[in-house]
Scaffold this motif. Structure first.
Motif, PDB file in Angstrom:
ATOM      1  N   THR A   1      -1.974   4.634   4.615  1.00 40.14           N
ATOM      2  CA  THR A   1      -1.676   3.318   4.023  1.00 40.14           C
ATOM      3  C   THR A   1      -1.854   2.195   5.034  1.00 40.14           C
ATOM      4  OG1 THR A   1       0.676   3.488   4.575  1.00 40.14           O
ATOM      5  CG2 THR A   1      -0.007   4.352   2.435  1.00 40.14           C
TER       6      THR A   1
ATOM      7  N   ALA B   1       0.835  -1.206   0.000  1.00 36.89           N
ATOM      8  CA  ALA B   1       0.000   0.000   0.000  1.00 36.89           C
ATOM      9  C   ALA B   1       0.865   1.249   0.000  1.00 36.89           C
ATOM     10  CB  ALA B   1      -0.943  -0.006   1.204  1.00 36.89           C
TER      11      ALA B   1
ATOM     12  N   ASP C   1     -11.003   5.118   3.574  1.00 31.19           N
ATOM     13  CA  ASP C   1     -10.095   4.114   3.011  1.00 31.19           C
ATOM     14  C   ASP C   1      -9.263   4.645   1.847  1.00 31.19           C
ATOM     15  OD1 ASP C   1     -10.878   2.098   4.782  1.00 31.19           O
ATOM     16  OD2 ASP C   1     -12.588   1.552   3.526  1.00 31.19           O
ATOM     17  N   ASP C   2      -9.335   5.957   1.604  1.00 30.46           N
ATOM     18  CA  ASP C   2      -8.530   6.526   0.513  1.00 30.46           C
ATOM     19  C   ASP C   2      -7.054   6.297   0.810  1.00 30.46           C
ATOM     20  OD1 ASP C   2      -7.100   8.195  -1.280  1.00 30.46           O
ATOM     21  OD2 ASP C   2      -8.796   9.564  -1.420  1.00 30.46           O
ATOM     22  N   ILE C   3      -6.323   5.764  -0.150  1.00 28.38           N
ATOM     23  CA  ILE C   3      -4.913   5.426   0.056  1.00 28.38           C
ATOM     24  C   ILE C   3      -4.047   6.655   0.257  1.00 28.38           C
ATOM     25  CG2 ILE C   3      -4.239   5.451  -2.382  1.00 28.38           C
ATOM     26  CD1 ILE C   3      -2.672   2.777  -1.676  1.00 28.38           C
TER      27      ILE C   3
ATOM     28  N   HIS D   1       0.906   4.136  -2.806  1.00 28.70           N
ATOM     29  CA  HIS D   1       0.744   5.536  -2.392  1.00 28.70           C
ATOM     30  C   HIS D   1       1.830   6.398  -3.021  1.00 28.70           C
ATOM     31  CE1 HIS D   1      -0.084   8.641   0.876  1.00 28.70           C
ATOM     32  NE2 HIS D   1       1.129   9.000   0.468  1.00 28.70           N
TER      33      HIS D   1
ATOM     34  N   LYS E   1      -7.050  -0.591   0.462  1.00 32.03           N
ATOM     35  CA  LYS E   1      -7.423   0.813   0.297  1.00 32.03           C
ATOM     36  C   LYS E   1      -8.117   1.040  -1.045  1.00 32.03           C
ATOM     37  CE  LYS E   1      -5.591   1.823   4.216  1.00 32.03           C
ATOM     38  NZ  LYS E   1      -6.384   2.359   5.349  1.00 32.03           N
TER      39      LYS E   1
END
Length: 333
Positions: A265, A221, A259-261, A225, A279
């Motif tokens: 993360t 993640a 849950d937005d990356i 990102h 995410k």
């Protein structure tokens, strides 16, 4: 976002507050082979970039064909190197991150063309390299890497971008993923439209272990990102240095898109996940990346109307004047 001529001070909001544990390896009997260039490179003559290139930098829009070059940095003088197992694991996490980006973008009707090493062990000689560092690396929770290190990475980008082996992929854009063999907080050096031809090549610095999770490896993640930063995705957590991200927008994202990356993360309990990325790319992040023509937040947060997909600019949400305490190009994890 911070200036490339000052010390890195990266935001630590939404991250765990545990003490960093630097992972330092003993020098193995045989150091990993350093592929050319193996010393401080001599940059090729600076090419003449078009006006469009000077606005976007080396990684433009996520939907453009883009080559991601992995570079494993070894600091042999201090015993900090990558072994075959850890290198393979990092390459596999990177591929997982790219696959996740592709799947998320598909939900917006887009098809990114990110070209990365798909080998099991990072054996693609064109897309995955090793490099012997000349400057020291620091890592830690703030990842305050030196100007010498960043200048060395800039020169390395120029040298690698000229490698004829990459021409076979036919991609118009290029970005670099530098893997550091110590503990730290990963960050990305993104190009700013205001800088024109300066700092043209864009790269992410990905640490072997996460300074905030008791020495665990950086997660896929986190890799995703940082890769998204290369294409214009901002940070939405508290303390973000992006000019149009204020406390009100952060609070909105926390409530609407938890849950937005680009918000965090980590999992809800503060742990990292390695078997999958849980995410999402929210409609707001998709808009900033150019995956969507609009987003529901434009009326509530009018500063977003100045967002140009894939492009970072200096200044604040209310002014086009450059900030005095920022370092153009740095985007924290």
């Amino acid at each position: 976002m911070y200036k490339k001529i000052a010390a890195l001070v990266l935001a630590a909001a939404l991250l765990c507050s545990c003490t960093a544990r630097v992972s330092v390896q003993r020098i193995p009997a045989e150091l990993p082979r350093a592929e050319a260039p193996s010393a401080t490179p001599t940059p090729e003559p600076t090419p003449a970039f078009t006006e469009e290139q000077q606005r976007y930098g080396s990684a433009a829009l996520l939907t453009d064909p883009t080559v991601l070059v992995n570079v494993f940095l070894n600091d042999a003088a201090h015993g900090c190197t990558w072994d075959a197992e850890d290198r393979a694991a990092a390459v596999q996490r990177t591929a997982m991150a790219v696959d996740w980006i592709n799947a998320q973008a598909a939900g917006y009707g887009a098809a990114p063309q990110l070209i990365c090493d798909r080998s099991e062990d990072g054996s693609d000689a064109a897309l995955t390299r090793s490099y012997l560092l000349q400057s020291a690396i620091r890592g830690g929770e703030n990842s305050e890497e030196s100007t010498d290190f960043l200048e060395e990475m800039d020169a390395l980008c120029e040298s690698l971008a000229a490698d004829s082996r990459l021409a076979a992929y036919g991609a118009r854009q290029i970005a670099f993923l530098f893997y550091l063999p110590i503990s730290g907080t990963s960050f990305t050096m993104a190009h700013y439209a205001d800088d024109g031809a300066s700092f043209y090549y864009e790269y992410s610095c990905l640490y072997k272990t996460d300074a905030y999770t008791d020495g665990e490896p950086e997660s896929p993640a986190t890799f995703a990102h940082e890769i998204l930063h290369l294409f214009g995705a901002p940070d939405f957590y508290e303390g973000s240095s992006d000019p149009y991200v204020d406390a009100a927008l952060t609070a909105y994202v926390e409530e609407t898109y938890p849950d937005d990356i680009m918000l965090s993360t980590y999992e809800a309990d503060g742990t990292s996940r390695f078997d999958a990325i849980s995410k999402t790319i929210s409609p707001l992040t998709a808009y900033c990346l150019g995956l969507a023509e609009s987003c529901p937040e434009l009326e509530q947060f009018p500063a977003l109307g100045r967002v140009e997909p894939g492009v970072f600019r200096h200044g604040t949400a209310d002014s086009e004047e450059p900030t005095t305490d920022a370092w153009p190009g740095a985007v924290a994890v």
